[in-house]
Design a protein around this motif. Structure first.
Motif, PDB file in Angstrom:
ATOM      1  N   GLY A 149     -15.064  20.425 -77.218  1.00 25.99           N
ATOM      2  CA  GLY A 149     -15.334  19.182 -77.927  1.00 25.99           C
ATOM      3  C   GLY A 149     -16.810  18.956 -78.136  1.00 25.99           C
ATOM      4  O   GLY A 149     -17.653  19.787 -77.773  1.00 25.99           O
ATOM      5  N   THR A 150     -17.145  17.824 -78.717  1.00 23.88           N
ATOM      6  CA  THR A 150     -18.521  17.473 -79.050  1.00 23.88           C
ATOM      7  C   THR A 150     -19.241  16.882 -77.837  1.00 23.88           C
ATOM      8  O   THR A 150     -18.603  16.537 -76.840  1.00 23.88           O
ATOM      9  CB  THR A 150     -18.528  16.450 -80.191  1.00 23.88           C
ATOM     10  OG1 THR A 150     -17.747  15.315 -79.782  1.00 23.88           O
ATOM     11  CG2 THR A 150     -17.918  17.044 -81.451  1.00 23.88           C
ATOM     12  N   PRO A 151     -20.575  16.775 -77.912  1.00 24.71           N
ATOM     13  CA  PRO A 151     -21.320  16.162 -76.806  1.00 24.71           C
ATOM     14  C   PRO A 151     -20.854  14.740 -76.522  1.00 24.71           C
ATOM     15  O   PRO A 151     -20.230  14.079 -77.359  1.00 24.71           O
ATOM     16  CB  PRO A 151     -22.765  16.200 -77.305  1.00 24.71           C
ATOM     17  CG  PRO A 151     -22.798  17.366 -78.240  1.00 24.71           C
ATOM     18  CD  PRO A 151     -21.454  17.346 -78.934  1.00 24.71           C
ATOM     19  N   THR A 211     -21.040  10.634 -75.286  1.00 22.33           N
ATOM     20  CA  THR A 211     -21.753   9.445 -75.759  1.00 22.33           C
ATOM     21  C   THR A 211     -22.163   8.512 -74.628  1.00 22.33           C
ATOM     22  O   THR A 211     -23.123   7.755 -74.773  1.00 22.33           O
ATOM     23  CB  THR A 211     -20.885   8.666 -76.761  1.00 22.33           C
ATOM     24  OG1 THR A 211     -19.636   8.308 -76.131  1.00 22.33           O
ATOM     25  CG2 THR A 211     -20.585   9.511 -77.992  1.00 22.33           C
ATOM     26  N   TRP A 233     -21.543  25.132 -73.561  1.00 22.97           N
ATOM     27  CA  TRP A 233     -21.911  24.358 -74.755  1.00 22.97           C
ATOM     28  C   TRP A 233     -20.684  24.011 -75.594  1.00 22.97           C
ATOM     29  O   TRP A 233     -20.624  22.931 -76.190  1.00 22.97           O
ATOM     30  CB  TRP A 233     -22.917  25.140 -75.597  1.00 22.97           C
ATOM     31  CG  TRP A 233     -24.299  25.179 -75.022  1.00 22.97           C
ATOM     32  CD1 TRP A 233     -24.971  24.141 -74.431  1.00 22.97           C
ATOM     33  CD2 TRP A 233     -25.194  26.308 -74.988  1.00 22.97           C
ATOM     34  NE1 TRP A 233     -26.226  24.552 -74.034  1.00 22.97           N
ATOM     35  CE2 TRP A 233     -26.388  25.870 -74.354  1.00 22.97           C
ATOM     36  CE3 TRP A 233     -25.107  27.618 -75.439  1.00 22.97           C
ATOM     37  CZ2 TRP A 233     -27.483  26.723 -74.162  1.00 22.97           C
ATOM     38  CZ3 TRP A 233     -26.198  28.471 -75.249  1.00 22.97           C
ATOM     39  CH2 TRP A 233     -27.364  28.026 -74.620  1.00 22.97           C
ATOM     40  N   SER A 234     -19.709  24.913 -75.647  1.00 23.81           N
ATOM     41  CA  SER A 234     -18.529  24.658 -76.480  1.00 23.81           C
ATOM     42  C   SER A 234     -17.750  23.446 -76.004  1.00 23.81           C
ATOM     43  O   SER A 234     -16.998  22.838 -76.773  1.00 23.81           O
ATOM     44  CB  SER A 234     -17.614  25.895 -76.503  1.00 23.81           C
ATOM     45  OG  SER A 234     -16.890  26.039 -75.283  1.00 23.81           O
ATOM     46  N   GLY A 238     -19.283  20.762 -74.822  1.00 22.16           N
ATOM     47  CA  GLY A 238     -20.158  19.607 -74.951  1.00 22.16           C
ATOM     48  C   GLY A 238     -21.153  19.430 -73.834  1.00 22.16           C
ATOM     49  O   GLY A 238     -21.952  18.484 -73.854  1.00 22.16           O
ATOM     50  N   ARG A 298     -15.267  12.557 -71.303  1.00 21.52           N
ATOM     51  CA  ARG A 298     -14.772  12.010 -72.574  1.00 21.52           C
ATOM     52  C   ARG A 298     -13.860  10.805 -72.344  1.00 21.52           C
ATOM     53  O   ARG A 298     -13.813   9.893 -73.175  1.00 21.52           O
ATOM     54  CB  ARG A 298     -14.054  13.093 -73.381  1.00 21.52           C
ATOM     55  CG  ARG A 298     -15.016  14.099 -73.957  1.00 21.52           C
ATOM     56  CD  ARG A 298     -14.440  14.936 -75.096  1.00 21.52           C
ATOM     57  NE  ARG A 298     -15.507  15.786 -75.579  1.00 21.52           N
ATOM     58  CZ  ARG A 298     -15.801  16.990 -75.080  1.00 21.52           C
ATOM     59  NH1 ARG A 298     -15.056  17.481 -74.097  1.00 21.52           N
ATOM     60  NH2 ARG A 298     -16.810  17.692 -75.546  1.00 21.52           N
TER      61      ARG A 298
END
Length: 383
Positions: A27-29, A31, A70-71, A73, A285
């Motif tokens: 997933g993405t970084p 928040t 990194w993949s 996040g 997340r």
């Protein structure tokens, strides 16, 4: 299928591995928190070296593991204690690791911060310690990575009191191009760091640490506290200048510290997030959505494994981290730079396998089981 595992007393017990891994997806970084995994290095098993030779690194496998983190996040904290700085990886190897990983981060859009220390010298004057720090800081800044000012064995030996730490760190912070992370690594991770910040009294040491930050708040992005003392980290966190982050390095109490309280929370820079990467990412997340309970439900069960890997002597936790990377299929062998694969016992490995398997950390449980049986057979345990 079952597997026979040795206990601490030497008796064999039967364990039934799980058949399916925990379901996680890249997933993405994040928040809500900034999260770094301190990543291990993969040794070259075919290099003709001895434990006291310069490290022979399998660069392809080492960089592939960073792409894995990194993949999901996670950021990568490079050339840190987890990468065996001062325990198999010398400065020449660390400098190459920093350059290669920073270039890889740029190519894939991954976040990276790199350790700056003084391990090109074993002792020296304060001026020589400053020069060693400056050399490493230049390498990290030239690579484009964020700098993490690590605790220095040479500084611990050379400093006569708190004023020497204030002078050395003040000098480095004034010349740093960008805000850095300050790292306080406790003596449980490295006995040579006893009395860091000029005192064995942790209250006095904390005051000096905070004095460094207060004098240069614009040059300190955050602090990483690795003392395995949750309340002390919380107390320090609450005394930080506004805008300076606390990155927990507490591999015993990380869920509660990251979740935080009504007065704040910790970000994370953790060695345990090397084997926990995908699961930790899924937990953070949940926190991004405000689901604190979901975060704790995922991460709290991992503490038993982390406390096992980081048990005394804590500095040998890297052996368990690499062992789990091998079982998980991230590398083809269980060999470490400096021969550190010998630093833990077979019962320790058996418990680590059982705890990690119970959490669903192995993408291919059957592969992990086969590799565990291979290790057991080498120790004379027949299935």
């Amino acid at each position: 299928m079952t597997i026979r595992l040795p206990g601490a007393g030497g008796a064999l017990r039967t364990y039934e591995p799980r058949t399916e891994p925990l379901a996680v997806t890249p997933g993405t970084p994040f928040t809500s928190r900034t999260v770094f995994s301190a990543a291990h290095v993969v040794a070259d098993p075919f290099a003709n070296v001895s434990p006291d030779s310069p490290a022979a690194v399998d660069w392809d496998a080492t960089l592939a593991f960073r792409r894995h983190l990194w993949s999901h996040g996670l950021g990568v904290a490079e050339a840190m204690d987890t990468a065996q700085r001062g325990m198999g990886l010398d400065w020449a190897g660390a400098a190459e690791l920093i350059r290669r990983s920073a270039a890889e981060a740029k190519s894939v859009g991954g976040r990276i911060a790199c350790g700056v220390g003084t391990d090109q010298i074993t002792s020296g004057s304060l001026a020589e310690v400053r020069a060693a720090y400056e050399e490493q800081l230049a390498v990290v800044e030239e690579s484009g990575a964020q700098a993490i000012l690590m605790a220095s064995r040479a500084l611990a030996a050379a400093a006569s009191g708190p004023e020497d730490y204030l002078e050395v760190y003040g000098h480095l912070l004034r010349q740093s191009a960008e805000p850095v992370v300050l790292h306080w690594l406790g003596p449980m991770f490295d006995p040579a760091l006893e009395g860091y910040w000029g005192s064995a009294d942790l209250d006095a040491a904390t005051d000096t640490f905070l004095e460094v930050i207060a004098a240069h708040p614009d040059k300190v992005d955050g602090i990483k506290v690795s003392l395995l003392d949750a309340q002390r980290e919380i107390d320090i966190r609450r005394r930080l200048p506004k805008g300076v982050r606390c990155y927990t390095g507490d591999d015993f109490n990380y869920p509660e510290l990251i979740a935080g309280d009504e007065q704040g929370f910790s970000h994370a820079l953790l060695g345990i997030f090397d084997p926990l990467g995908p699961l930790a990412a899924q937990a953070v997340r949940a926190l991004d959505t405000g689901d604190v309970q979901g975060f704790r439900d995922l991460l709290d069960p991992t503490v038993g494994l982390s406390r096992h890997l980081f048990q005394t002597p804590t500095r040998f936790y890297k052996t368990g981290v690499v062992f789990l990377a091998w079982l998980a299929g991230h590398q083809s062998h269980f060999t470490m730079v400096g021969g550190l694969q010998s630093a833990r016992s077979l019962p320790h490995f058996a418990t680590a396998y059982e705890l990690a398997d119970g959490l669903g950390l192995f993408p291919d449980p059957k592969l992990a089981e086969e590799r565990m049986k291979t290790l057991l057979s080498m120790y004379g345990v027949n299935q």
